[in-house]
Motif scaffolding. Structure first.
Motif, PDB file in Angstrom:
ATOM      1  N   ALA A   1      -3.370  -4.295 -11.884  1.00 42.55           N
ATOM      2  CA  ALA A   1      -3.636  -5.042 -10.652  1.00 42.55           C
ATOM      3  C   ALA A   1      -2.853  -4.458  -9.476  1.00 42.55           C
ATOM      4  N   SER A   2      -1.627  -4.023  -9.725  1.00 40.88           N
ATOM      5  CA  SER A   2      -0.813  -3.426  -8.666  1.00 40.88           C
ATOM      6  C   SER A   2      -1.422  -2.130  -8.158  1.00 40.88           C
ATOM      7  N   LEU A   3      -2.041  -1.366  -9.080  1.00 44.40           N
ATOM      8  CA  LEU A   3      -2.614  -0.082  -8.698  1.00 44.40           C
ATOM      9  C   LEU A   3      -3.743  -0.248  -7.691  1.00 44.40           C
ATOM     10  N   LEU A   4      -4.484  -1.360  -7.772  1.00 43.24           N
ATOM     11  CA  LEU A   4      -5.568  -1.600  -6.820  1.00 43.24           C
ATOM     12  C   LEU A   4      -5.035  -1.715  -5.406  1.00 43.24           C
ATOM     13  N   THR A   5      -4.006  -2.535  -5.195  1.00 46.81           N
ATOM     14  CA  THR A   5      -3.472  -2.728  -3.850  1.00 46.81           C
ATOM     15  C   THR A   5      -2.633  -1.540  -3.393  1.00 46.81           C
ATOM     16  N   LEU A   6      -2.046  -0.804  -4.324  1.00 45.52           N
ATOM     17  CA  LEU A   6      -1.246   0.360  -3.950  1.00 45.52           C
ATOM     18  C   LEU A   6      -2.109   1.507  -3.439  1.00 45.52           C
ATOM     19  N   THR A   7      -3.366   1.550  -3.835  1.00 43.91           N
ATOM     20  CA  THR A   7      -4.246   2.656  -3.440  1.00 43.91           C
ATOM     21  C   THR A   7      -5.348   2.221  -2.484  1.00 43.91           C
ATOM     22  N   THR A   8      -5.349   0.965  -2.054  1.00 45.21           N
ATOM     23  CA  THR A   8      -6.410   0.456  -1.178  1.00 45.21           C
ATOM     24  C   THR A   8      -5.789  -0.356  -0.057  1.00 45.21           C
TER      25      THR A   8
ATOM     26  N   TYR B   1       0.852  -1.191   0.000  1.00 45.72           N
ATOM     27  CA  TYR B   1       0.000   0.000   0.000  1.00 45.72           C
ATOM     28  C   TYR B   1       0.884   1.235   0.000  1.00 45.72           C
ATOM     29  N   TYR B   2       0.641   2.119  -0.979  1.00 41.98           N
ATOM     30  CA  TYR B   2       1.414   3.363  -1.078  1.00 41.98           C
ATOM     31  C   TYR B   2       0.551   4.492  -0.516  1.00 41.98           C
ATOM     32  N   ARG B   3       0.969   5.040   0.592  1.00 42.74           N
ATOM     33  CA  ARG B   3       0.184   6.077   1.251  1.00 42.74           C
ATOM     34  C   ARG B   3       0.307   7.401   0.506  1.00 42.74           C
ATOM     35  N   ALA B   4      -0.825   7.955   0.118  1.00 40.12           N
ATOM     36  CA  ALA B   4      -0.875   9.249  -0.564  1.00 40.12           C
ATOM     37  C   ALA B   4      -2.281   9.811  -0.441  1.00 40.12           C
ATOM     38  N   ASP B   5      -2.397  11.110  -0.638  1.00 33.11           N
ATOM     39  CA  ASP B   5      -3.691  11.777  -0.590  1.00 33.11           C
ATOM     40  C   ASP B   5      -4.102  12.123  -2.018  1.00 33.11           C
ATOM     41  N   SER B   6      -4.847  11.230  -2.625  1.00 36.84           N
ATOM     42  CA  SER B   6      -5.257  11.419  -4.014  1.00 36.84           C
ATOM     43  C   SER B   6      -6.728  11.042  -4.164  1.00 36.84           C
ATOM     44  N   PRO B   7      -7.375  11.503  -5.239  1.00 37.43           N
ATOM     45  CA  PRO B   7      -8.780  11.126  -5.474  1.00 37.43           C
ATOM     46  C   PRO B   7      -8.968   9.620  -5.607  1.00 37.43           C
ATOM     47  N   ILE B   8      -7.968   8.904  -6.132  1.00 41.83           N
ATOM     48  CA  ILE B   8      -8.085   7.452  -6.276  1.00 41.83           C
ATOM     49  C   ILE B   8      -8.049   6.778  -4.915  1.00 41.83           C
ATOM     50  N   HIS B   9      -7.185   7.242  -4.014  1.00 43.53           N
ATOM     51  CA  HIS B   9      -7.114   6.672  -2.674  1.00 43.53           C
ATOM     52  C   HIS B   9      -8.422   6.883  -1.908  1.00 43.53           C
ATOM     53  N   ARG B  10      -9.100   8.005  -2.153  1.00 44.84           N
ATOM     54  CA  ARG B  10     -10.313   8.327  -1.402  1.00 44.84           C
ATOM     55  C   ARG B  10     -11.561   7.648  -1.953  1.00 44.84           C
ATOM     56  N   LEU B  11     -11.468   6.989  -3.096  1.00 43.40           N
ATOM     57  CA  LEU B  11     -12.623   6.323  -3.672  1.00 43.40           C
ATOM     58  C   LEU B  11     -13.056   5.127  -2.832  1.00 43.40           C
ATOM     59  N   ASP B  12     -14.322   4.788  -2.939  1.00 34.43           N
ATOM     60  CA  ASP B  12     -14.850   3.596  -2.286  1.00 34.43           C
ATOM     61  C   ASP B  12     -14.144   2.361  -2.864  1.00 34.43           C
ATOM     62  N   PRO B  13     -13.744   1.390  -2.019  1.00 32.85           N
ATOM     63  CA  PRO B  13     -13.048   0.198  -2.545  1.00 32.85           C
ATOM     64  C   PRO B  13     -13.881  -0.587  -3.545  1.00 32.85           C
ATOM     65  N   ARG B  14     -15.211  -0.528  -3.442  1.00 32.41           N
ATOM     66  CA  ARG B  14     -16.058  -1.222  -4.403  1.00 32.41           C
ATOM     67  C   ARG B  14     -15.909  -0.632  -5.800  1.00 32.41           C
ATOM     68  N   VAL B  15     -15.720   0.683  -5.868  1.00 26.55           N
ATOM     69  CA  VAL B  15     -15.514   1.335  -7.159  1.00 26.55           C
ATOM     70  C   VAL B  15     -14.200   0.876  -7.781  1.00 26.55           C
ATOM     71  N   LYS B  16     -13.155   0.782  -6.951  1.00 26.99           N
ATOM     72  CA  LYS B  16     -11.851   0.368  -7.466  1.00 26.99           C
ATOM     73  C   LYS B  16     -11.836  -1.107  -7.836  1.00 26.99           C
ATOM     74  N   LEU B  17     -12.536  -1.931  -7.089  1.00 24.93           N
ATOM     75  CA  LEU B  17     -12.631  -3.347  -7.445  1.00 24.93           C
ATOM     76  C   LEU B  17     -13.365  -3.527  -8.772  1.00 24.93           C
ATOM     77  N   ALA B  18     -14.471  -2.819  -8.938  1.00 27.47           N
ATOM     78  CA  ALA B  18     -15.219  -2.912 -10.197  1.00 27.47           C
ATOM     79  C   ALA B  18     -14.400  -2.362 -11.360  1.00 27.47           C
ATOM     80  N   GLY B  19     -13.697  -1.255 -11.128  1.00 24.60           N
ATOM     81  CA  GLY B  19     -12.871  -0.681 -12.190  1.00 24.60           C
ATOM     82  C   GLY B  19     -11.744  -1.606 -12.606  1.00 24.60           C
TER      83      GLY B  19
END
Length: 273
Positions: A123-130, A10-28
């Motif tokens: 796939a890496s982006l999902l775990t890096l932002t969630t 997990y890469y800690r950062a303050d971005s719009p992607i990090h703040r999204l609901d995990p369901r949105v990122k899983l579906a995306g």
């Protein structure tokens, strides 16, 4: 090499992607992976790459950090490219001993390599932002309807998140063991294949012992906190869709529609392969 594994971190950062609901990122992530196998055409691959670059830019995760995750799969990537290059029939453009390189093989190998790279980065982006906790909550919420047919959704989601969380931990543990063995005079690089396999035994044995010890400590900690599964459990931070999440869903649907449209156009103008 072990430090280059990014999946599960997990890469800690303050971005719009990090703040999204995990369901949105899983579906995306699911839609993005499906789109890579949807149609073989130049236009669809260009759209997939542009979409990935845009999301990485918005997520504020350094691109160099994500590219490091490709090093562990370098041999798999090379093997896939060579298999497609030498064994796909078509117009021969070169010949190496008993192997023939065809034009269709080169095109197939190039797109296969690109697909694998984009797939790993996505796939890496999902775990890096969630975070693992967010992944667990998102998976449980998305597949909560399966509880009606007695499928233990919470337990499955918990196991998946723990497995992802243990990837960087075991990677770090492996790195420490390798350094300790090298400090004791172990030679892990020289020799033939059989010797290299034998040299991995002093690493694998303590690694398995450390993994079992960590799993036992985790089980004892969960029992000490009276963990009993999903029955009657409440959430400290319940998942609620915000306006940004609904907007993200709209962007994902637009991406899928654009993929379908480009696939149709590519078929009409002959850009499919």
């Amino acid at each position: 090499m072990m430090r280059d594994i990014t999946i599960g971190q997990y890469y800690r950062a303050d971005s719009p992607i990090h703040r999204l609901d995990p369901r949105v990122k899983l579906a995306g992530t699911f839609f993005f992976m499906i789109s890579l196998f949807f149609q073989k055409s130049i236009l669809t691959y260009v759209l997939a790459v542009l979409a990935l670059v845009a999301v990485v830019k918005i997520s504020r995760v350094p691109f160099s950090f994500m590219v490091r995750g490709l090093k562990p799969i370098l041999y798999i990537l090379l093997f896939s490219v060579l298999i497609n290059m030498f064994f796909v029939p078509g117009v021969v453009i070169a010949k190496l001993w008993i192997f023939q390189i065809t034009r269709e093989g080169v095109i197939q190998a190039a797109f296969m390599g690109l697909r694998l790279i984009v797939l790993i980065l996505g796939a890496s982006l999902l775990t890096l932002t969630t975070t693992p906790n967010q992944l667990t909550d998102g998976l449980e919420k998305m597949f909560g309807c399966l509880k009606k047919i007695k499928i233990p959704v919470h337990e499955i989601a918990m196991m998946m998140s723990i497995a992802l969380r243990f990837i960087p931990i075991l990677t770090e543990e492996t790195d420490k063991i390798m350094k300790a063995q090298m400090a004791r005079g172990a030679d892990l690089d020289s020799g033939n294949l059989i010797q290299k396999i034998k040299s991995m035994v002093p690493i694998l044995v303590p690694l398995f012992v450390a993994a079992i010890r960590r799993a036992n400590d985790l089980a004892m900690a969960m029992e000490a906190k009276c963990y009993n599964g999903s029955d009657g459990r409440t959430k400290m931070k319940p998942l609620v869709y915000a306006k940004a999440d609904k907007t993200a869903y709209g962007i994902e649907l637009f991406y899928i529609a654009a993929m379908i449209g480009l696939a149709f156009v590519s078929r009409r103008i002959g850009l499919s392969f």
